[in-house]
Each structure stands twice: as structure tokens, then as C-alpha cells.
Scaffold this motif. Structure first.
Motif, mmCIF file in Angstrom:
data_model
loop_
_atom_site.group_PDB
_atom_site.id
_atom_site.type_symbol
_atom_site.label_atom_id
_atom_site.label_comp_id
_atom_site.label_asym_id
_atom_site.label_seq_id
_atom_site.Cartn_x
_atom_site.Cartn_y
_atom_site.Cartn_z
ATOM 1 N N UNK A 18 -4.783 5.510 -1.328
ATOM 2 C CA UNK A 18 -3.497 6.137 -1.643
ATOM 3 C C UNK A 18 -2.856 5.549 -2.879
ATOM 4 N N UNK A 19 -2.392 6.462 -3.702
ATOM 5 C CA UNK A 19 -1.606 6.058 -4.847
ATOM 6 C C UNK A 19 -0.132 6.212 -4.484
ATOM 7 N N UNK A 20 0.567 5.109 -4.445
ATOM 8 C CA UNK A 20 1.977 5.154 -4.064
ATOM 9 C C UNK A 20 2.852 5.468 -5.252
ATOM 10 N N UNK A 61 -11.728 -0.250 9.130
ATOM 11 C CA UNK A 61 -10.734 0.422 8.293
ATOM 12 C C UNK A 61 -10.604 -0.309 6.957
ATOM 13 N N UNK A 62 -10.852 0.418 5.887
ATOM 14 C CA UNK A 62 -10.669 -0.137 4.548
ATOM 15 C C UNK A 62 -9.521 0.609 3.885
ATOM 16 N N UNK A 63 -8.600 -0.151 3.308
ATOM 17 C CA UNK A 63 -7.439 0.482 2.679
ATOM 18 C C UNK A 63 -7.364 0.079 1.216
ATOM 19 N N UNK A 64 -7.249 1.062 0.374
ATOM 20 C CA UNK A 64 -7.023 0.781 -1.035
ATOM 21 C C UNK A 64 -5.668 1.385 -1.412
ATOM 22 N N UNK A 65 -4.755 0.516 -1.752
ATOM 23 C CA UNK A 65 -3.435 0.981 -2.169
ATOM 24 C C UNK A 65 -3.238 0.634 -3.634
ATOM 25 N N UNK A 85 -8.759 -4.934 2.849
ATOM 26 C CA UNK A 85 -8.102 -4.423 1.648
ATOM 27 C C UNK A 85 -9.108 -4.288 0.516
ATOM 28 N N UNK A 86 -8.934 -3.250 -0.307
ATOM 29 C CA UNK A 86 -9.828 -3.070 -1.450
ATOM 30 C C UNK A 86 -8.993 -2.959 -2.713
#
Ligand code: ADP
Ligand code: MG
Length: 399
Positions: free
Chosen positions: A328-330, A355-359, A380-381
Motif C-alpha cells: 500500500x502506498x499511503x 503476512x508480508x506488508x510493504x508500506x 515488513x518489506x
């Protein structure tokens, strides 16, 4: 959005288009009552599911010799028997997939003395940017097979939106069907009525297979499928009411309640992304790393925490999902809000897969801190490539 055959026929009848009389039914009693209102002596009992190929379909629960989902009945008693066999049972056709579809509605209609069967469909042709009519003398058959084996038997007529439907279009349809005399005139008129209905109702696709010529020289729509442009449904509340959610993918129905763009796919990795372009890139990079996406899910630019939570639950409720990649791009939606949504949802549904999250974007540091301090095994990525590599590695490790 798709609708049932009986609903499509009722809509077409309002445009003066010829259909055999019929009545929808949800119980055996309703089917019998419907048949009693018809003149007889031949009745047709038709399963109403959002899939074609019903005639040649098979009912899973009935033996291999049982009749399919379109049955000719010679008496009211036969209608009762057929309705009883079909309702509640699962019909498998070439279009339903192996799981089939449960038959919850029937259409009891007049048996027609058929002289010939034709094919006529309409769709929005992206290549020409026009509405196209596709016509063939080979009705009642699988049109893909006709297109493959005998393409010369299919004629495509496109209509310039600036000019609209012209008499020559009608003549071209009648000519392609090789009809003469009064039938030729009926075909030209039918084509014009269909065009009006298609444009009026913002259809995406309208297929009549078969269109039949009766022994007494009439053209009738014997079977039809109709689908509508979802983006135009707000203009047609009456059409929107025809929606049958039991025919749709339950997860897609749930997603539409939260205004999420969700499409179920065949792979193992659930994706939650904002923006269709980023979603496409995410799906591509998963493939590049050797696995396949389980869904397309665009939570949109201004999604709330509730929306993120709903999206997360939808992905997790899919048993095919072996891992989740959030990318997600915030911008409008800030990273910390997204992180809170992810943590809340993961806690609520008992996260059982990696679960991998890329913010990236506004408040990214706060977002990452929320994930790190959640006590959940969230990885986190730092960028798209890193995220894809990590989720694929995690899923392979978990397997
Ligand atoms: P599907 O395409 O899902 O198999 P159809 O409605 O096209 O369902 O029915 C299959 C075939 O059954 C038709 O091609 C036609 O030959 C026959 N049929 C359907 N409805 C009638 C009817 N009302 N009267 C006579 N025959 C019918
Ligand atoms: Mg058909």
C-alpha cells in the motif's frame, strides 16, 4: 451484473420482442401453478442459474441417466416431477465448473414447435469501439465451437454510435440468417428492438441462443442471457433489483458491500493493494517470483480502517490463500491507519498464514512501528521486489 433468463425475457418483452409465455417458480407448487396457466400440451421446465449449457448439463445428485436442466414435459404431472427433481439439486454444465450450481428457481414455459434455431448476440466491441451484433445460422450450439470450426457461418455487424441503428443493419442481420419474406422483415425489426433495449438498459452483453423460427413462421427468443455494465446500474434501479446474490461469488458480494474492487483468482497469494495499477504490478511481481495471486483487490485511494479490515477478512476467508501480501502506498490513506486496520483484522480473524506488508508514503515510520509492536508475526518489506520475494519464501517455508 448478470440476471436470469426469465428476468431477461421479461425485460425484452417490454420492447415488443417475441418470447414464449412463461412463469418463474421457486417451489414445485409454483411450477405447477405456472404450468396450469399455460395452454399446453407441451411445457418446458428450465433451471434458472447464471450459466448456459443447461440442456446438456447433469444433476450431481441424480443418476447419470437423469435428464438435464432444460426438460420438455408432456403433462402437468411431468412438470411436477421435473420441478421436484431439479429444485435444490446441483446442476453441472460446461459453464459452471465442476462444483456446479444449486437450482433455486425454475422457469416453466410454453413448448415451442421449432422449425429452425439461430444465434444472435450483441456486445460492446472494444476493438471497433462500437456495439456489435453477431449473427449465425448455427443456433442452439456452442458459439465458440462454431467460431472455431466454421467461422464463415458467423457474421459481425457493427453500429456507429453517432448514427445509431439504421434500416440497413436490420437487413444485414436478416440476410446473414438467410431469411426471406415475412421472416426477413421480422428479423430486421427484432434487430432494431434489440439495439434499443441494449442501449436503453446499458447492457454489456445480450445473447440469444437459440433464436427460433417456429413452425407457424414466427421468430421467438427461446433462450437469452443478459449482463449489464455495473458502472451504469445507478441509472437502472429496476434492473439492479433483479440481482440474485446467491448466483455470485460470496466473497465478491461481501467486497461490493464495502465498495472494494475484488476479483477471485486461482493462485495462492492473497493481495491487498490500493490502486488498480499498483494491484496489477503486485500481481505481476508475484508471478515473476514463481507463484500466483489468489485475488485482485483494490481497496481504493481513500479507504477507511473499516474498509481495510473488511478487505483483510475477505482475503483470509478464502481457503486457497496460503500467504498474504499487503502493498500500500499511503497517500490519501495514511500508513499508520492502514497498519492499524491490518493489526485489528489480523487479531480478529486469527492470522494463520504468513503476512508480508510493504508500506510506503505518508506516516510510513509510524505505520511500520505499529506493525512491529503488534506482537503478530508480520514481516515488513522495503520495496516491491523485496515484498514479493519475502512472501514467496515464507509460503514455501510454511508448506
Ligand atoms: P441452454 O442453452 O442453457 O442449454 P436453452 O434454453 O438454450 O438452454 O435450451 C436448450 C435447448 O432446448 C434449445 O436449443 C431448444 O432446442 C430446447 N428448448 C428450450 N426451450 C424450449 C421451448 N420453450 N420449447 C421447445 N424447445 C425448447
Ligand atoms: Mg441456450
Amino acid at each position: 451484473m448478470n440476471i436470469h433468463e426469465y428476468q431477461a425475457k421479461e425485460l425484452l418483452a417490454k420492447y415488443g420482442i417475441g418470447i414464449p409465455t412463461g412463469h418463474a417458480a421457486q417451489t414445485v407448487e409454483e411450477a405447477v401453478a405456472g404450468a396450469e396457466k399455460l395452454p399446453g400440451p407441451l411445457y418446458v421446465v428450465k433451471a434458472q442459474i447464471h450459466a448456459g449449457g443447461r440442456g446438456k448439463g447433469k444433476f450431481t445428485e441424480l443418476g447419470a441417466d437423469a435428464k438435464g436442466g432444460v426438460r420438455l414435459a408432456k403433462s402437468i404431472d411431468d412438470v411436477r416431477k421435473d420441478a421436484g427433481e431439479m429444485l435444490g439439486n446441483t446442476l453441472v454444465t460446461i459453464q459452471t465448473g465442476d462444483a456446479g450450481k444449486q437450482v433455486n428457481r425454475l422457469y416453466v414455459t410454453d413448448g415451442v414447435d421449432i422449425e429452425a434455431e439461430y444465434y444472435l448476440s450483441m456486445l460492446v466491441d472494444r476493438k471497433s469501439g462500437r456495439v456489435a451484433m453477431i449473427v449465425s445460422t448455427e443456433g442452439g450450439m456452442d458459439i465458440e465451437t462454431v467460431a472455431h470450426d466454421t467461422p464463415e457461418r458467423i457474421t459481425t455487424i457493427t453500429i456507429d454510435p453517432a448514427q445509431g441503428f439504421q434500416p440497413h443493419h436490420g437487413r444485414a442481420v436478416a440476410f446473414a440468417l438467410k431469411l426471406t419474406g415475412d421472416l426477413n422483415k421480422q428479423a430486421a425489426k427484432l434487430a432494431s428492438q434489440l439495439y434499443t433495449a441494449f442501449m436503453d438498459l446499458d447492457c454489456a452483453m445480450l445473447e440469444i441462443n437459440p433464436l427460433v423460427e417456429t413452425k407457424d413462421g414466427k421468430l421467438l427468443v427461446l433462450d437469452t442471457k443478459m449482463s449489464f455494465d455495473s458502472n451504469a446500474l445507478y441509472r437502472h434501479p429496476d434492473v439492479e433489483k433483479l440481482r440474485d446474490e446467491t448466483e455470485e461469488d460470496p466473497m465478491e458480494v461481501e467486497a461490493s458491500k464495502y465498495d472494494l474492487a475484488y476479483i477471485k483468482l486461482d493462485g495462492d497469494i492473497g493481495c491487498m493493494v490500493n490502486g488498480a495499477g499498483l494491484a496489477m504490478a503486485t500481481m505481476d511481481i508475484i508471478k515473476l517470483n514463481g507463484m500466483f495471486p489468489a485475488n485482485f483487490l483494490d481497496v481504493g485511494g481513500g479507504a477507511s480502517k473499516e474498509k481495510v479490515t473488511a478487505a483483510f477478512k475477505i482475503i483470509l476467508s478464502d481457503p486457497a490463500v496460503k500467504g498474504i501480501l499487503v502493498n500500500i502506498f499511503g497517500g490519501i490513506m495514511k500508513c499508520d491507519i492502514i497498519a492499524e486496520g491490518i493489526v485489528a483484522a489480523a487479531k480478529e480473524v486469527n492470522l494463520s498464514v504468513p503476512l508480508v506488508v510493504r508500506l510506503e508514503g505518508t506516516n510510513v515510520a509510524e505505520g511500520k512501528a505499529i506493525l512491529a509492536n503488534s506482537g503478530l508475526p508480520i514481516v515488513s518489506a522495503d520495496n516491491l521486489g523485496d515484498a514479493a520475494e519475502k512472501i514467496v519464501a515464507q509460503v514455501k517455508q510454511a508448506a
